[in-house]
Structure formats: C-alpha cells, structure tokens
Design a protein around this motif. Sequence first.
Motif: not given
Length: 429
Positions: A69, A72-73, A77-81, A273, A380
């Motif tokens: 990981t 910053d996430q 959060e990383s998965h959803k990004h 982003d 997620p």
Amino acid sequence: MLPRTLRLTCARTALPRTTTKSVFTIAVRKYTSPAGVPPVELKKTPLHDLHVAAGAKMVPFAGYSMPVTYADQGLAESHKHVRTKAGLFDVSHMVQHRFTGPAALPFLQSLTPSDLSKLLPNTSTLSCFLHPVTGGIVDDLMITLHGPEDFYVVSNAACAEKDLAYISENLSSFPRRSEVEHTVLDGQGLIALQGPESMLILNEFLLHCLGDTASCPDLKKFLFGQTMFVDSPYGKLHVARGGYTGEDGFEISIPKEHTVAVTKELLEIGKGDRVKLAGLGARDTLRLEAGMCLYGHDLDDSTTPIEAGLKWLVGKDRVAEGGFHGHETISRQYADWKQVPRRRVGFTIEKGAPAREGAEIVDPATGEVLGKITSGCPSPTLGTNIAMGYIKSGFHKAGTEVAVKVRGKTRQATVAKMPFVKANYWKGE
C-alpha cells in the motif's frame, strides 16, 4: 542492459514437485527464515526507490521487496481508484521470456495444452506449463506470438526457480532442442496501467513520445489480447492490452534503464487524481473480484486446468492429437465431467469475518467436508465477503447453499458465478 541469453544445456535437472507459494493474499503473510538462518536478501525492482519515496509499505513477495500500500491511500481506496480511474502497478518481478527458433512452437506445445498454432501474430493467450504425468499446473503464463518462430512468455516470480528447472529439464529431452533458444529478459522492467482512464493516459503518453497524432497507434482499434511494439525515446516498448484486474488496461515492458522515466511520465500525465501508484493489496482484491487465480493458492501442481475452470484454454484439436504433458488425464477430464472430482468455483459468504485460504467448505446438512477455500476477502466493490475455492463435483452449481468454517464457527455461503464484478476489457466500440 541487453537481455541475458540462456543457452540451456542438456544436463537433466530434477523436476520440482512441490508447490511454490507467494507470501501475500490480502493481509501480508510473514516472511521469516528458520531459527538461526540469516534472512534472504530481497531483490529490488527498478522502481524500488520510487516506491519508497512515495511512502509505500514494502513487504517481501516472491523474493522481492514490493509495495503493498502507499501512504496516500489504503487498500480499499486504492482498489476503488483502479475501478473508477486508473492505477499503476509495478510488476517487474514477473519473469519475462522469449522462446525462438524453428522448433519454438512444438516445444511450447509439448509443455502446454493451448493450441498456439492458432494464435495470430501479436496476440496473447493465457496458458500453463503442465506436469508431465499428472497434468497438474506447474505455473500459469501469458504467451504472445510475435512471429512464426518467436514467442514472448510472462511467468510468475514465485515460480522462477521452479520454472527454469522445468524448462531446462524438458528442453534437454526435446528431440529438436538445438532448434530452440530460450532467453530470460532480465533487462526489462514491467508495469501495468489499469482502469477506465488507462487508454486516455496511455494515448497522451504516446502522443508526447511520438510527437504527432499520425505516428500514434489508434488505441481504440487496439483490442484486449493484442500486443504491439512502440519505438520511443525510452527505447522499444512492448505494450500488451490486458491485465490482472478485470479492468481495461495495458502491461508495458520497458528497457530496465528507462523504467523509472516511463513510470514518472505516466504519473505526471495522470496527476490530479487520474492515476495513482497501486500495490499488491489492491492487485489481490481486484483479481479476486475478477475471478482470476493466484498461483500457489488457487492453482498448483496437483490441479489440472479442467478442475481449475480453465477448460477454455485447452485446445480441442490438442485433446484429439495429444502430445502434450498430462494429455491422458486432461483429455479424459475434457471429454467427461464425471472424471473431474472437484471444481474451482466462487462463493459469497455472509457478513462477518471473511473466509480465508484453508477454510473448510462443508455440507450444512451432513457436515461432510466438500473442499477448501483458496482465496477470500471482503469485496471493496460489492461490500460483501467473496471467495474462491475447490468443491466436490455435484455441489459446484451456482446457487448451491453450503457452509464454511471461519474461526471455529460455521458460516453460510453460496456458490456463485465468477467473475464477481463484470469485466471491462476493451473489445472495440
């Protein structure tokens, strides 16, 4: 650095029969040495320093120091990004090979069940190395045809030592071994740009590199499963459309000395982003939602492609012709499902602690053990617990109610179709 060519000798190497497991599923597994034995020094990818600078939590994985990981996430959060925008994964630990020469095709076909003779130039297929007797999966692979005598193969880092011994063992006994050259491309980096924004980001990168629209390939016509070479200021890049997330995306093989520069350029294009670095944590939850296997967990030397739900990669003509490792077992299972004692399937599991690898699957009516979970996590995307595993044939149909044992308690579970999340591969407009 130029690729290191391995001219494999005819000396026989014992074929490994043990399963090589990676050290990560969802939570990081402990990577320790036996008491009194110094820890193994981990290898580093070309992007190691970039990960550290980005605040990555580095963990041992397949003999490498890899990011799980970033500062910053978190994992979810990383998965959803990746599902909504784009993520950039370092997969330089994977082993890249070339098999060339007049007998490259028959050699690879002797080891795999796929009909590689039907691959079109610059297209890829999932395949696997097979155990010569049992037909069990020695490793799963991506195989790309570049030309009639030129194949590009990507295999798992956790199986590197085993795979090289396997290739050497089989090449030494191959009748046309002098007509096959095996090259390990250890001078190459490998990154994966994944997510719905990946096509736009890569297109901007190529425009920047090549200078004008006329020189750029039309990515809308570049489809899932296809590959291409791009001559760029960063050397010759090999771009494959696909990945390990279920999203649209690209895997880019880069000369080692340019890997950092290409990665930074993509991050700069995607700043604000659009694209973020992503690690092993998101990679694992994404691939599980996509119903994809992790070698050493969902696949191993004792599992045939048919049991693993990979019948589609076994060529129908190959079954009829034979001549590949384990063909008797695989052909028997291919022709008659009654010969398949267990099936890899998906599960949804009631809320609470997720069912992890090793959890027993049982018949809720009788308590009979039906199989085991091989991968599991809270999804997620779906907000529920999902898993995959092997279950006794007859209980494998979607909708079948079973139970799993989690932390000593029996939990309700339902056999589910995979992928859990619909794939978004680019197959044209």
